[in-house]
Design a protein around this motif. Structure first.
Motif, PDB file in Angstrom:
ATOM      1  N   VAL A  20      24.979 -29.615 -28.281  1.00 17.29           N
ATOM      2  CA  VAL A  20      25.506 -28.609 -27.357  1.00 17.29           C
ATOM      3  C   VAL A  20      25.986 -27.430 -28.206  1.00 17.29           C
ATOM      4  N   PHE A  21      25.687 -26.210 -27.735  1.00 14.14           N
ATOM      5  CA  PHE A  21      25.890 -25.051 -28.598  1.00 14.14           C
ATOM      6  C   PHE A  21      27.360 -24.754 -28.938  1.00 14.14           C
ATOM      7  N   THR A  22      28.243 -24.700 -27.932  1.00 12.43           N
ATOM      8  CA  THR A  22      29.599 -24.194 -28.213  1.00 12.43           C
ATOM      9  C   THR A  22      30.332 -24.997 -29.306  1.00 12.43           C
ATOM     10  N   PRO A  23      30.361 -26.310 -29.224  1.00 16.80           N
ATOM     11  CA  PRO A  23      31.014 -27.035 -30.348  1.00 16.80           C
ATOM     12  C   PRO A  23      30.292 -26.815 -31.679  1.00 16.80           C
ATOM     13  N   TYR A  24      28.949 -26.653 -31.619  1.00 18.53           N
ATOM     14  CA  TYR A  24      28.201 -26.367 -32.859  1.00 18.53           C
ATOM     15  C   TYR A  24      28.686 -25.046 -33.433  1.00 18.53           C
ATOM     16  N   LYS A  25      28.783 -24.042 -32.549  1.00 17.59           N
ATOM     17  CA  LYS A  25      29.213 -22.715 -33.001  1.00 17.59           C
ATOM     18  C   LYS A  25      30.616 -22.785 -33.637  1.00 17.59           C
ATOM     19  N   ASN A  26      31.516 -23.513 -32.984  1.00 18.83           N
ATOM     20  CA  ASN A  26      32.879 -23.605 -33.528  1.00 18.83           C
ATOM     21  C   ASN A  26      32.872 -24.250 -34.912  1.00 18.83           C
ATOM     22  N   ALA A  27      32.057 -25.287 -35.062  1.00 17.03           N
ATOM     23  CA  ALA A  27      31.980 -25.962 -36.373  1.00 17.03           C
ATOM     24  C   ALA A  27      31.310 -25.049 -37.400  1.00 17.03           C
ATOM     25  N   TRP A  28      30.307 -24.294 -36.953  1.00 19.40           N
ATOM     26  CA  TRP A  28      29.578 -23.347 -37.824  1.00 19.40           C
ATOM     27  C   TRP A  28      30.571 -22.316 -38.368  1.00 19.40           C
TER      28      TRP A  28
END
Ligand code: FAD
Length: 507
Positions: free
Chosen positions: A149-157
């Motif tokens: 899922v994008f949003t948690p990926y983005k936060n981790a990125w």
């Protein structure tokens, strides 16, 4: 320091901020460079007039000039890369071939073949990350899992990002190591390729084969003023930087110059992703610019889809969420005729048609419209997302398997999306919201130009008198809608029920 290396250019057609070049120039005494117009890719393209091939041709021409200016050169062949690269490496007697990671299954398999062949000749094959900021399994959940899922990926990125990740990999200051094959070497390379592939080349590698030599013909690329090469990328970036701050507010309106138009440069690496991200990050950190963060967000989507493809190669043919493969799409003759109307921009829905005509005429389509037409294909026409994906793959200048597959799976709801079930875009309300004055529609549907803007989004709702005054004859000068959205919506809900049932029964 080792003796000599060959840098193999692929989707990285620039000679600044270039990881492979930087590594080669700082670790080897002599650095040769090569680019192959790869027949394994080009021979299956559907048309001899392909803007991508022409874009690459101009970009490679500029790259060769830049390398010449720095004391190097670029060997260029029209051949099968899997055979040609080992042949060049052997003929030049290099110690290593250096290139960048590719995340597409076919490219991964080609690289494995090249590595094996090189290994048999005692030549190393060294690859680096360069196409994205974070790749493969670099961004993981706290539990060490992969994100879907994008949003948690983005936060981790964002949490993982350090200045080192955006640092430039300089080239010019190490240029002393660039080497130029001499005439004998050029001939030797050419002979080796002919020996290995059985094909004699139109040139000995010292000249770039013409488009015609390779069976292609010029397109309207130059007429469209699409800027090519590293210089084209820098000019496009410079122009966008002055607008980046307004990106978030403007990015959804196709008639407005709100986006960067850099995708073709990202695709072919005429622009470094680090340079792009550096600009966004610096502007955000110095001013808190929402636009800069909004744009960085899109670059993160790009990384996200690269890692999805790399970690889940089955998405090339299958739904990311496996249960969506149970959906039965229409595929009879009527479905095929509807597909053709969609491809040709003749659906009778003006925003969809304008977008599809933009794609055909220019090879680019605005992101909002990619979402609209993809939703229309899958949820209004009931057609398999893979049909639309293929049309985009054949026609987009910026076609990238990972982003295209991700975009299509997102639109058909079978991909990575936080939504628990699925969304259906209304093509008329999307039009009213994102092209309120019909400016974009007018550009590509001139036959509707005189229609008052309150009817431009759904011409079939205009009174006969209005249509007549605007010179629009529905069914003749402009098509009637090929489906009724409200009816199609109900059909789609029924079609997707198979997924819902499955999801429910799995819970
Ligand atoms: C159905 C569908 C298919 C798509 N196919 C492709 C494709 O083949 N190639 C491609 O590059 N983009 C694709 N996209 C994403 C997006 O539409 C384009 O990247 C964007 O429109 C390019 O214009 P731009 O450079 O002005 O983008 P900007 O808005 O300026 O974005 C900057 C860059 O971020 C990247 N980016 C932006 N949005 C996305 C996204 N959703 N996913 C991944 N990267 C993104 C691109 O590299 C883009 O150049 C697709 C989107 C959808 C919905």
């Amino acid at each position: 320091m080792s003796t000599s290396a060959l840098v193999w250019f692929r989707r990285d057609l620039r000679c600044d901020d270039h990881t492979a070049l930087h590594h080669a120039l700082t670790h080897f005494k002599r650095v040769y460079c090569a680019f192959i117009f790869d027949r394994d890719i080009l021979d299956v393209l559907p048309s001899p007039a392909d803007r991508r091939v022409e874009f690459i041709w101009y970009s490679v021409t500029e790259l060769k000039q830049h390398l010449n200016d720095m004391g190097g050169d670029l060997l260029v062949f029209h051949a099968k890369a899997a055979q040609a690269i080992p042949a060049i490496a052997e003929a030049l007697k290099v110690d290593a071939v250096i290139t960048h990671h590719d995340y597409e299954p076919a490219a991964i398999s080609r690289d494995a073949t090249v590595e094996q062949t090189l290994k048999a000749s005692g030549i190393a094959f060294t690859t680096f990350k360069d196409t994205c900021i974070f790749e493969k399994e670099e961004v993981l959940t706290q539990a060490g899992g992969r994100f879907s899922v994008f949003t948690p990926y983005k936060n981790a990125w964002l949490k993982k990002l350090t200045p080192a990740d955006l640092e430039e990999r300089p080239v010019a200051q190490h240029a002393a190591a660039f080497a130029k094959p001499d005439a004998t070497q050029f001939k030797g390379v050419s002979a080796q390729i002919a020996k290995q592939t059985g094909i004699h080349q139109p040139t000995d590698g010292s000249h770039i084969p013409s488009l015609q030599d390779m069976g292609f013909e010029p397109t309207n690329l130059l007429e469209l003023k699409i800027r090519t090469g590293q210089s084209g990328a820098q000019a496009t970036l410079d122009e966008f930087l002055s607008r980046m701050d307004g990106y978030k507010k403007q990015r959804d309106f196709p008639a407005v110059k709100g986006v960067s138009y850099l995708s073709v440069h990202m695709r072919f690496g005429t622009l470094s992703i680090r340079q792009a991200a550096r600009h966004a990050w610096t502007l955000f950190n110095s001013t808190g610019s929402e636009g800069a963060m909004g744009w960085l967000n899109e670059l993160i989507w790009r990384d996200f889809y690269f890692q999805i493809l790399y970690n889940n190669p089955r998405v090339v043919n299958n739904a990311f969420k496996a249960e969506y493969d149970d959906i039965v799409w229409d595929s009879d003759d009527k479905a095929k005729a509807l597909y053709q109307r969609w491809c040709d921009g003749q659906t009778g829905y003006p925003l969809v048609d304008a977008a599809m005509r933009q794609l055909k005429h220019t090879g680019w389509m605005h992101n909002r419209l990619r979402m609209v037409v993809a939703s229309f294909l899958t949820k209004d026409l009931g057609l398999d997302w893979r049909w639309g994906e293929k049309w985009f793959a054949d026609n987009l200048n910026d076609f990238d398997l990972s982003a295209n597959n991700g975009g299509w799976q997102w639109a058909s709801s079978s991909g990575c999306d936080a939504q628990p079930y699925f969304r259906i875009f209304n093509p008329v309300s999307q039009s009213e919201k994102f092209d309120a004055d019909g400016k974009f529609i007018h550009r590509y549907c001139p036959e509707l130009a005189k229609l008052p803007k309150r009817f431009i989004h759904a011409p079939w709702e205009a009174p006969a008198m209005e249509l007549q005054m605007a010179g629009v004859q529905l069914g003749t000068s402009y098509p009637r809608p090929c489906v009724d959205h409200a009816v199609a919506r109900e059909k789609t809900l029924a079609r997707y029920a198979v997924v819902k049932k499955k999801v429910t029964s799995d819970e």
